[in-house]
Design a protein around this motif. Structure first.
Motif, short mmCIF file in Angstrom:
data_model
loop_
_atom_site.label_atom_id
_atom_site.label_comp_id
_atom_site.label_asym_id
_atom_site.label_seq_id
_atom_site.Cartn_x
_atom_site.Cartn_y
_atom_site.Cartn_z
N VAL A 1 0.84 -1.20 0.00
CA VAL A 1 0.00 0.00 0.00
C VAL A 1 0.88 1.25 0.00
O VAL A 1 1.83 1.34 0.78
N HIS A 2 0.54 2.17 -0.87
CA HIS A 2 1.13 3.51 -0.86
C HIS A 2 0.03 4.42 -0.32
O HIS A 2 -0.98 4.65 -0.98
N ALA A 3 0.21 4.89 0.91
CA ALA A 3 -0.78 5.76 1.55
C ALA A 3 -0.24 7.18 1.60
O ALA A 3 0.97 7.40 1.76
N LEU B 1 3.54 6.82 2.80
CA LEU B 1 3.97 5.60 3.48
C LEU B 1 3.87 4.43 2.50
O LEU B 1 2.91 4.35 1.73
N LEU B 2 4.83 3.55 2.55
CA LEU B 2 4.79 2.31 1.77
C LEU B 2 4.89 1.17 2.77
O LEU B 2 5.87 1.06 3.51
N PHE B 3 3.84 0.35 2.81
CA PHE B 3 3.81 -0.73 3.79
C PHE B 3 3.00 -1.92 3.27
O PHE B 3 2.25 -1.80 2.31
N LEU B 4 3.18 -3.05 3.95
CA LEU B 4 2.38 -4.23 3.66
C LEU B 4 1.19 -4.23 4.60
O LEU B 4 1.34 -4.14 5.82
N LEU B 5 0.00 -4.34 4.04
CA LEU B 5 -1.22 -4.36 4.84
C LEU B 5 -1.35 -5.68 5.58
O LEU B 5 -1.22 -6.75 4.98
N ASN B 6 -1.59 -5.59 6.87
CA ASN B 6 -1.86 -6.78 7.67
C ASN B 6 -3.19 -7.36 7.17
O ASN B 6 -4.20 -6.67 7.15
N PRO B 7 -3.21 -8.63 6.76
CA PRO B 7 -4.43 -9.20 6.19
C PRO B 7 -5.59 -9.28 7.18
O PRO B 7 -6.73 -9.47 6.77
N LYS B 8 -5.32 -9.11 8.46
CA LYS B 8 -6.39 -9.15 9.46
C LYS B 8 -6.95 -7.77 9.77
O LYS B 8 -7.82 -7.63 10.62
N SER C 1 -2.94 0.46 -4.08
CA SER C 1 -2.20 -0.80 -4.14
C SER C 1 -1.00 -0.63 -5.07
O SER C 1 -1.06 0.13 -6.04
N VAL C 2 0.06 -1.32 -4.73
CA VAL C 2 1.30 -1.23 -5.51
C VAL C 2 1.71 -2.64 -5.92
O VAL C 2 1.84 -3.52 -5.08
N SER C 3 1.92 -2.82 -7.20
CA SER C 3 2.42 -4.09 -7.71
C SER C 3 3.83 -4.34 -7.17
O SER C 3 4.63 -3.41 -7.03
N GLU C 4 4.12 -5.60 -6.89
CA GLU C 4 5.46 -5.96 -6.39
C GLU C 4 6.56 -5.41 -7.30
O GLU C 4 7.59 -4.93 -6.83
N SER C 5 6.34 -5.44 -8.59
CA SER C 5 7.36 -4.96 -9.53
C SER C 5 7.54 -3.44 -9.46
O SER C 5 8.57 -2.93 -9.91
N HIS C 6 6.57 -2.72 -8.92
CA HIS C 6 6.66 -1.27 -8.82
C HIS C 6 7.14 -0.77 -7.46
O HIS C 6 7.32 0.43 -7.27
N VAL C 7 7.34 -1.67 -6.51
CA VAL C 7 7.77 -1.26 -5.17
C VAL C 7 9.05 -0.43 -5.21
O VAL C 7 9.12 0.63 -4.58
N PRO C 8 10.10 -0.83 -5.94
CA PRO C 8 11.31 0.00 -5.96
C PRO C 8 11.06 1.42 -6.49
O PRO C 8 11.61 2.39 -5.95
N ARG C 9 10.22 1.55 -7.51
CA ARG C 9 9.92 2.87 -8.06
C ARG C 9 9.13 3.72 -7.07
O ARG C 9 9.42 4.91 -6.89
N VAL C 10 8.15 3.13 -6.40
CA VAL C 10 7.36 3.87 -5.41
C VAL C 10 8.24 4.25 -4.22
O VAL C 10 8.16 5.37 -3.71
#
Length: 147
Positions: free
Chosen positions: A10-12, A58-65, A103-112
């Motif tokens: 997630v890019h918030a 912020l760039l983070f992984l969303l907790n699925p819960k 949402s951010v694609s895994e392949s775009h994480v470095p760019r974000v």
């Protein structure tokens, strides 16, 4: 499947109330550290945090819960409470009510990540409102004017 798996980057983005320039370079590390702490409390992996005087990314992984709304409510509410308790700013600190979460694609994480960590340079040429409008257009969302 016997186990649930998810990996949602997630890019918030959210701003200070009325986009006041409260996040000065002197307090920026404290602001970012507290936002990181709040995300960790929500069991979200934090990749990076950046921003300028009137907003943060912020760039983070969303907790699925957790829902996105709950995570953002916690990080904004918990951080502003701490800032006001410790009198981090001379005036009352508050975040704007809304936020953007994309949402951010895994392949775009470095760019974000590079984009987030380069906010000061980026905002020498682009205002927050222009940036906001670009996000809305890019993600196919209606462009409403924020106060």
């Amino acid at each position: 499947m016997s186990h649930s798996k998810s990996k949602i980057w997630v890019h918030a983005v959210f701003a200070t109330k009325d986009r006041q320039p409260l996040i000065t370079p002197i307090i920026r590390p404290t602001v970012h550290s507290e936002l990181r702490n709040q995300l960790i409390t929500m069991a979200c992996f934090v990749d990076c945090i950046g921003g300028v005087t009137d907003h943060v990314h912020l760039l983070f992984l969303l907790n699925p819960k957790k829902s996105m709304a709950d995570v953002v409510k916690q990080i904004k509410g918990g951080s502003s409470h701490m800032f006001n308790q410790t009198k981090l700013t001379a005036t009352h600190f508050a975040w704007q009510i809304g936020y953007g979460a994309f949402s951010v694609s895994e392949s775009h994480v470095p760019r974000v990540r590079a984009y987030i960590l380069n906010q000061e340079e980026h905002h020498r040429n682009v205002t927050f409102m222009d940036e906001y409008r670009r996000f809305m257009v890019h993600y196919g969302l209606p462009v409403d004017e924020i106060g």
